[in-house]
Design a protein around this motif. Structure first.
Motif, PDB file in Angstrom:
ATOM      1  N   ASN A  57       5.065  23.700 -19.904  1.00  0.00           N
ATOM      2  CA  ASN A  57       6.111  24.300 -19.062  1.00  0.00           C
ATOM      3  C   ASN A  57       6.319  25.799 -19.270  1.00  0.00           C
ATOM      4  O   ASN A  57       7.225  26.380 -18.689  1.00  0.00           O
ATOM      5  N   SER A  58       5.500  26.409 -20.107  1.00  0.00           N
ATOM      6  CA  SER A  58       5.568  27.871 -20.208  1.00  0.00           C
ATOM      7  C   SER A  58       4.846  28.451 -18.986  1.00  0.00           C
ATOM      8  O   SER A  58       4.171  27.717 -18.248  1.00  0.00           O
ATOM      9  N   ILE A  59       5.011  29.753 -18.787  1.00  0.00           N
ATOM     10  CA  ILE A  59       4.416  30.359 -17.588  1.00  0.00           C
ATOM     11  C   ILE A  59       3.436  31.457 -17.974  1.00  0.00           C
ATOM     12  O   ILE A  59       3.717  32.268 -18.862  1.00  0.00           O
ATOM     13  N   VAL A  60       2.290  31.453 -17.299  1.00  0.00           N
ATOM     14  CA  VAL A  60       1.355  32.568 -17.449  1.00  0.00           C
ATOM     15  C   VAL A  60       1.387  33.356 -16.139  1.00  0.00           C
ATOM     16  O   VAL A  60       1.214  32.787 -15.062  1.00  0.00           O
ATOM     17  N   VAL A  61       1.660  34.655 -16.269  1.00  0.00           N
ATOM     18  CA  VAL A  61       1.710  35.520 -15.088  1.00  0.00           C
ATOM     19  C   VAL A  61       0.371  36.235 -14.980  1.00  0.00           C
ATOM     20  O   VAL A  61      -0.132  36.773 -15.966  1.00  0.00           O
ATOM     21  N   LYS A  62      -0.189  36.216 -13.778  1.00  0.00           N
ATOM     22  CA  LYS A  62      -1.456  36.925 -13.564  1.00  0.00           C
ATOM     23  C   LYS A  62      -1.292  37.846 -12.378  1.00  0.00           C
ATOM     24  O   LYS A  62      -0.682  37.471 -11.380  1.00  0.00           O
ATOM     25  N   TRP A  63      -1.825  39.025 -12.485  1.00  0.00           N
ATOM     26  CA  TRP A  63      -1.827  39.922 -11.335  1.00  0.00           C
ATOM     27  C   TRP A  63      -3.025  40.857 -11.416  1.00  0.00           C
ATOM     28  O   TRP A  63      -3.690  40.935 -12.456  1.00  0.00           O
ATOM     29  N   LEU A  69      -7.914  42.294 -13.734  1.00  0.00           N
ATOM     30  CA  LEU A  69      -7.029  41.140 -13.923  1.00  0.00           C
ATOM     31  C   LEU A  69      -6.157  41.348 -15.148  1.00  0.00           C
ATOM     32  O   LEU A  69      -6.657  41.661 -16.231  1.00  0.00           O
ATOM     33  N   VAL A  70      -4.845  41.202 -14.986  1.00  0.00           N
ATOM     34  CA  VAL A  70      -3.915  41.311 -16.107  1.00  0.00           C
ATOM     35  C   VAL A  70      -3.233  39.958 -16.271  1.00  0.00           C
ATOM     36  O   VAL A  70      -2.830  39.344 -15.286  1.00  0.00           O
ATOM     37  N   LYS A  71      -3.119  39.493 -17.520  1.00  0.00           N
ATOM     38  CA  LYS A  71      -2.491  38.190 -17.789  1.00  0.00           C
ATOM     39  C   LYS A  71      -1.406  38.377 -18.818  1.00  0.00           C
ATOM     40  O   LYS A  71      -1.546  39.192 -19.734  1.00  0.00           O
ATOM     41  N   LYS A  72      -0.355  37.612 -18.705  1.00  0.00           N
ATOM     42  CA  LYS A  72       0.709  37.719 -19.690  1.00  0.00           C
ATOM     43  C   LYS A  72       1.376  36.353 -19.810  1.00  0.00           C
ATOM     44  O   LYS A  72       1.778  35.765 -18.808  1.00  0.00           O
ATOM     45  N   LYS A  73       1.482  35.871 -21.017  1.00  0.00           N
ATOM     46  CA  LYS A  73       2.190  34.598 -21.212  1.00  0.00           C
ATOM     47  C   LYS A  73       3.664  34.900 -21.443  1.00  0.00           C
ATOM     48  O   LYS A  73       4.004  35.786 -22.221  1.00  0.00           O
ATOM     49  N   ILE A  74       4.518  34.183 -20.741  1.00  0.00           N
ATOM     50  CA  ILE A  74       5.957  34.391 -20.905  1.00  0.00           C
ATOM     51  C   ILE A  74       6.439  33.490 -22.038  1.00  0.00           C
ATOM     52  O   ILE A  74       6.326  32.262 -21.961  1.00  0.00           O
ATOM     53  N   ARG A  75       6.956  34.110 -23.069  1.00  0.00           N
ATOM     54  CA  ARG A  75       7.480  33.317 -24.190  1.00  0.00           C
ATOM     55  C   ARG A  75       8.994  33.481 -24.254  1.00  0.00           C
ATOM     56  O   ARG A  75       9.530  34.507 -23.862  1.00  0.00           O
ATOM     57  N   ASP A  76       9.659  32.485 -24.758  1.00  0.00           N
ATOM     58  CA  ASP A  76      11.109  32.505 -24.968  1.00  0.00           C
ATOM     59  C   ASP A  76      11.874  32.992 -23.724  1.00  0.00           C
ATOM     60  O   ASP A  76      12.788  33.813 -23.831  1.00  0.00           O
ATOM     61  N   ASN A  77      11.475  32.505 -22.573  1.00  0.00           N
ATOM     62  CA  ASN A  77      12.151  32.866 -21.309  1.00  0.00           C
ATOM     63  C   ASN A  77      12.245  34.379 -21.090  1.00  0.00           C
ATOM     64  O   ASN A  77      13.200  34.870 -20.506  1.00  0.00           O
ATOM     65  N   ASN A  78      11.258  35.086 -21.563  1.00  0.00           N
ATOM     66  CA  ASN A  78      11.283  36.536 -21.445  1.00  0.00           C
ATOM     67  C   ASN A  78      10.774  36.982 -20.062  1.00  0.00           C
ATOM     68  O   ASN A  78       9.770  37.675 -19.937  1.00  0.00           O
ATOM     69  N   TYR A  79      11.497  36.542 -19.024  1.00  0.00           N
ATOM     70  CA  TYR A  79      11.060  36.808 -17.649  1.00  0.00           C
ATOM     71  C   TYR A  79      11.148  38.285 -17.282  1.00  0.00           C
ATOM     72  O   TYR A  79      10.501  38.733 -16.349  1.00  0.00           O
ATOM     73  N   GLU A  80      11.975  38.998 -18.014  1.00  0.00           N
ATOM     74  CA  GLU A  80      12.171  40.419 -17.731  1.00  0.00           C
ATOM     75  C   GLU A  80      10.828  41.168 -17.737  1.00  0.00           C
ATOM     76  O   GLU A  80      10.640  42.142 -17.034  1.00  0.00           O
ATOM     77  N   ILE A  81       9.903  40.621 -18.504  1.00  0.00           N
ATOM     78  CA  ILE A  81       8.586  41.244 -18.608  1.00  0.00           C
ATOM     79  C   ILE A  81       7.891  41.287 -17.240  1.00  0.00           C
ATOM     80  O   ILE A  81       7.149  42.220 -16.925  1.00  0.00           O
ATOM     81  N   ILE A  82       8.171  40.288 -16.392  1.00  0.00           N
ATOM     82  CA  ILE A  82       7.532  40.250 -15.059  1.00  0.00           C
ATOM     83  C   ILE A  82       8.001  41.446 -14.246  1.00  0.00           C
ATOM     84  O   ILE A  82       7.219  42.136 -13.614  1.00  0.00           O
ATOM     85  N   GLN A  83       9.292  41.698 -14.327  1.00  0.00           N
ATOM     86  CA  GLN A  83       9.840  42.837 -13.581  1.00  0.00           C
ATOM     87  C   GLN A  83       9.260  44.147 -14.114  1.00  0.00           C
ATOM     88  O   GLN A  83       8.868  45.028 -13.351  1.00  0.00           O
ATOM     89  N   ARG A  84       9.195  44.251 -15.424  1.00  0.00           N
ATOM     90  CA  ARG A  84       8.704  45.488 -16.030  1.00  0.00           C
ATOM     91  C   ARG A  84       7.249  45.740 -15.648  1.00  0.00           C
ATOM     92  O   ARG A  84       6.850  46.843 -15.330  1.00  0.00           O
ATOM     93  N   LYS A  85       6.468  44.675 -15.653  1.00  0.00           N
ATOM     94  CA  LYS A  85       5.032  44.838 -15.418  1.00  0.00           C
ATOM     95  C   LYS A  85       4.673  44.890 -13.942  1.00  0.00           C
ATOM     96  O   LYS A  85       3.682  45.498 -13.563  1.00  0.00           O
ATOM     97  N   THR A  86       5.440  44.191 -13.109  1.00  0.00           N
ATOM     98  CA  THR A  86       5.014  44.075 -11.709  1.00  0.00           C
ATOM     99  C   THR A  86       6.003  44.690 -10.722  1.00  0.00           C
ATOM    100  O   THR A  86       5.704  44.805  -9.546  1.00  0.00           O
ATOM    101  N   GLY A  87       7.179  45.054 -11.211  1.00  0.00           N
ATOM    102  CA  GLY A  87       8.176  45.616 -10.306  1.00  0.00           C
ATOM    103  C   GLY A  87       8.906  44.546  -9.520  1.00  0.00           C
ATOM    104  O   GLY A  87       9.783  44.835  -8.719  1.00  0.00           O
ATOM    105  N   LEU A  88       8.556  43.299  -9.758  1.00  0.00           N
ATOM    106  CA  LEU A  88       9.195  42.212  -9.011  1.00  0.00           C
ATOM    107  C   LEU A  88      10.540  41.849  -9.642  1.00  0.00           C
ATOM    108  O   LEU A  88      10.609  41.529 -10.819  1.00  0.00           O
ATOM    109  N   PRO A  89      11.621  41.958  -8.891  1.00  0.00           N
ATOM    110  CA  PRO A  89      12.933  41.691  -9.476  1.00  0.00           C
ATOM    111  C   PRO A  89      13.196  40.202  -9.641  1.00  0.00           C
ATOM    112  O   PRO A  89      13.841  39.583  -8.812  1.00  0.00           O
ATOM    113  N   VAL A  90      12.664  39.653 -10.692  1.00  0.00           N
ATOM    114  CA  VAL A  90      12.865  38.212 -10.915  1.00  0.00           C
ATOM    115  C   VAL A  90      13.655  37.999 -12.198  1.00  0.00           C
ATOM    116  O   VAL A  90      13.615  38.812 -13.105  1.00  0.00           O
ATOM    117  N   ASP A  91      14.377  36.941 -12.256  1.00  0.00           N
ATOM    118  CA  ASP A  91      15.004  36.570 -13.516  1.00  0.00           C
ATOM    119  C   ASP A  91      14.815  35.074 -13.714  1.00  0.00           C
ATOM    120  O   ASP A  91      14.295  34.375 -12.849  1.00  0.00           O
TER     121      ASP A  91
END
Ligand code: ZN
Length: 379
Positions: A57-63, A69-91
């Motif tokens: 149930n963890s998430i791997v973000v790819k873009w 290709l950039v990959k990042k595993k989201i650990r400890d619900n650290n979704y903020e990383i998606i916004q920082r890396k992709t500009g996508l305002p997600v929480d």
């Protein structure tokens, strides 16, 4: 003489509509290969994010960033990383894995005072945003600004254009934001959503074929059941209603009514559909030329008329039907105003309109913000 002239105009009108739609015909591989000139084959692309749900149930973000290709595993619900890396305002709230609540297959909404509906966006993010801004559905930060009102995307976000990912993420965000304010975003399945999930990539923009290649997947796998967006797509209906108005991507045929199919049953089928399994005859019908994602019968005056439409509407106990799918020059209505056609060519990225509904009245909304009375063609 007068009658003959009217008949001639009628056929010119239909010929025009057929002309506008000729490259849209199913199984038209030769035409599509002529008109789909690869634009991104040699240019660097940036695309994503695609969020893959892992077994734990963890998430791997790819873009894709500049073809890399950039990959990042989201650990400890650290979704903020998606916004920082992709500009996508997600929480984390947007991405909660249990996002798909108990699904309501009936999709019947009542007492809605105001809505904006648009269709067949086909990757044209900029025109989509222009229209949303013009009608104050979003503010300048692209956040929901439409209170308790409804926004309807009548299907066909996939294919043709090169900003499909951006559109999906914007709709996804607006849906969550609208809910908080008592509003609602409706996304309906169009034939292009079904085509992509069925691995029919004839109309997919070259950019996305490149993204898929860089990810080592096929395009449909970017929207598989183990992705956030794939799960979201698999929660969407093919038919719904607001007040006395029935919405579907292409329309309801007489054949549909003859089969005594219900909105509930059809939505249940699409939402539970496993695209990798063989389809039964009802599902084949629903995905075929007389089904709600492909139908074009209303535009064939030799075999359709207002009485037939009345019978279809009364089967659902509705007064109006809103459809996209068949491109017309502007938002307009047919058959004494009962059939409202809203695919006004946004797919070309140059001009397109929205349907504006306010307290029981319909208007055309242009990209310049003008509100025009609907033209009704009585055929
Ligand atoms: Zn369509």
């Amino acid at each position: 003489m007068r009658l003959k002239r009217k008949t001639a105009y009628k056929y010119i009108f239909f010929l025009f509509i057929i002309f506008l739609n000729f490259s849209f015909a199913p199984n038209n591989e030769e035409l599509s290969s002529v008109f789909q000139i690869p634009k991104f084959l040699n240019s660097k692309i940036t695309d994503g994010p695609y969020l893959f749900i892992q077994e734990d149930n963890s998430i791997v973000v790819k873009w894709i960033k500049g073809n890399r290709l950039v990959k990042k595993k989201i650990r400890d619900n650290n979704y903020e990383i998606i916004q920082r890396k992709t500009g996508l305002p997600v929480d984390s709230e947007f991405l909660a894995l249990n996002q798909i609540k108990t699904l309501d297959f009936k999709q019947e909404y009542k007492n809605v005072k105001k809505f904006i509906a648009l269709s067949d966006i086909h990757g044209q993010f900029d025109l989509f945003v222009t229209l949303l801004l013009q009608y104050e559905v979003v503010d300048h930060n692209l956040n929901w600004n439409y209170g308790a009102n409804h926004l309807i995307i009548n299907g066909d976000v996939f294919d043709r254009g090169d900003k499909v990912t951006e559109i999906f993420w914007l709709i996804y965000k607006l849906e969550k934001q609208a809910e908080k304010q008592g509003g609602k975003v409706h996304f309906l399945l169009g034939n292009h959503e079904i085509m992509v999930l069925n691995k029919d990539f004839r109309y997919v923009n070259e950019k996305y074929l490149k993204t898929s290649k860089l990810l080592g997947l096929t395009y449909d796998q970017l929207y598989s059941e183990n992705t956030i967006m794939g799960r979201w797509l698999r929660s969407k209906p093919a038919i719904f209603s607001i007040n006395d108005i029935l919405f579907s991507h292409a329309g309801i045929s007489q054949e549909f009514v003859k089969l005594r199919l219900t909105v509930e049953e059809v939505n249940k089928r699409f939402i539970h559909l496993d695209y990798d399994l063989p389809k039964d005859s009802i599902q084949m019908f629903l995905e075929g030329t007389n089904g709600p994602v492909w139908y074009r019968g209303y535009f064939k005056p030799e075999s359709f008329n207002e009485q037939k439409l009345n019978r279809i509407l009364s089967y659902f106990n509705k007064d109006y039907m809103v459809i996209g799918h068949t491109t017309i020059p502007n938002v307009m209505s047919l058959y004494s105003g009962k059939l409202i056609c809203i695919d006004s060519g946004i797919k070309n990225g140059e001009y397109g309109e929205v349907l504006v509904y306010e307290n029981g009245k319909f208007f055309r909304g242009t990209p310049y913000g003008s509100r025009i009375k609907l033209n009704t063609y009585n055929l």
